[in-house]
Structure formats: C-alpha cells, structure tokens
Design a protein around this motif. Structure first.
Motif, PDB file in Angstrom:
ATOM      1  N   SER A  65       0.826  -1.209   0.000  1.00  0.00           N
ATOM      2  CA  SER A  65       0.000   0.000   0.000  1.00  0.00           C
ATOM      3  C   SER A  65       0.859   1.257   0.000  1.00  0.00           C
ATOM      4  O   SER A  65       0.564   2.217  -0.722  1.00  0.00           O
ATOM      5  CB  SER A  65      -0.931  -0.015   1.215  1.00  0.00           C
ATOM      6  OG  SER A  65      -1.690   1.158   1.262  1.00  0.00           O
ATOM      7  N   ARG A  71       2.196   1.725  -3.523  1.00  0.00           N
ATOM      8  CA  ARG A  71       1.155   2.129  -4.474  1.00  0.00           C
ATOM      9  C   ARG A  71       0.702   3.570  -4.276  1.00  0.00           C
ATOM     10  O   ARG A  71       0.364   4.238  -5.244  1.00  0.00           O
ATOM     11  CB  ARG A  71      -0.028   1.180  -4.378  1.00  0.00           C
ATOM     12  CG  ARG A  71       0.279  -0.167  -4.991  1.00  0.00           C
ATOM     13  CD  ARG A  71      -0.938  -1.048  -5.070  1.00  0.00           C
ATOM     14  NE  ARG A  71      -0.611  -2.245  -5.819  1.00  0.00           N
ATOM     15  CZ  ARG A  71      -1.133  -3.427  -5.585  1.00  0.00           C
ATOM     16  NH1 ARG A  71      -2.027  -3.592  -4.618  1.00  0.00           N
ATOM     17  NH2 ARG A  71      -0.787  -4.468  -6.311  1.00  0.00           N
ATOM     18  N   THR A  72       0.669   4.047  -3.046  1.00  0.00           N
ATOM     19  CA  THR A  72       0.228   5.419  -2.782  1.00  0.00           C
ATOM     20  C   THR A  72       1.344   6.440  -2.952  1.00  0.00           C
ATOM     21  O   THR A  72       1.105   7.641  -2.898  1.00  0.00           O
ATOM     22  CB  THR A  72      -0.337   5.559  -1.358  1.00  0.00           C
ATOM     23  OG1 THR A  72       0.700   5.302  -0.402  1.00  0.00           O
ATOM     24  CG2 THR A  72      -1.532   4.638  -1.131  1.00  0.00           C
ATOM     25  N   GLU A  87       3.785   6.787  -0.849  1.00  0.00           N
ATOM     26  CA  GLU A  87       4.317   7.136   0.472  1.00  0.00           C
ATOM     27  C   GLU A  87       5.769   6.690   0.629  1.00  0.00           C
ATOM     28  O   GLU A  87       6.601   7.440   1.147  1.00  0.00           O
ATOM     29  CB  GLU A  87       3.451   6.499   1.558  1.00  0.00           C
ATOM     30  CG  GLU A  87       3.924   6.780   2.961  1.00  0.00           C
ATOM     31  CD  GLU A  87       3.088   6.069   4.020  1.00  0.00           C
ATOM     32  OE1 GLU A  87       3.435   6.205   5.202  1.00  0.00           O
ATOM     33  OE2 GLU A  87       2.117   5.374   3.676  1.00  0.00           O
TER      34      GLU A  87
END
Length: 83
Positions: A69, A72-73, A75
């Motif tokens: 995650s 994908r974001t 971050e």
C-alpha cells in the motif's frame, strides 16, 4: 513466540535503535562496494526470515500488504526522497 495482529507496533525507542543499527550496517556495506539491490535484497530476506520465526503467517501478510500500500500510494517514494 508468535505476536498477534493487534500488537504489531514496536516500541518507538526500540524501533529507533534498531533503525540506527540497520542504517550503520547499510553504510558499512556501501563502503564495501556492495550494490544497493544486493543490500536491500539481503536485508529484506533477513527481515522475512526473522518475521517467519517471530509472528504468525497472517501477521506477515498484514505487514506486506501495508508495505505494498505504501508503494502504491507513493508514500514509500516520498519517505525515500523527502526533498
């Protein structure tokens, strides 16, 4: 001893200390002209082996899903390149 999913957060001081040790290990390996991919792969492999000895499979999946995650974001990229 397996850790449940509700206790996956390490103590901040312990995490900071462990992070500093890992940073020094990375610095040392880079000084030995070991490539970034080899360093990262070996650290990831070691981390996975440690997790396999320490937590349940579902906890490992949870940790990996959080990492995916973050990639994908964007971050993870922002943490790596804050400037």
């Amino acid at each position: 001893m397996p850790i449940d999913l509700n206790s996956l957060e390490p103590e901040p001081a312990e995490l900071s200390h462990a992070g500093a040790v890992v940073d020094k290990a990375i610095e040392y390996m880079m000084g030995q002209n070991i490539g970034s991919l080899a360093i990262a792969s070996s650290l990831l492999g070691g981390a996975m082996a440690l997790l396999a000895r320490s937590v349940a499979d579902e906890a490992i999946v949870h940790i990996l899903n959080n990492a995916i995650s973050s990639v994908r974001t964007g971050e993870l990229r922002r943490m790596a390149d804050p400037g």
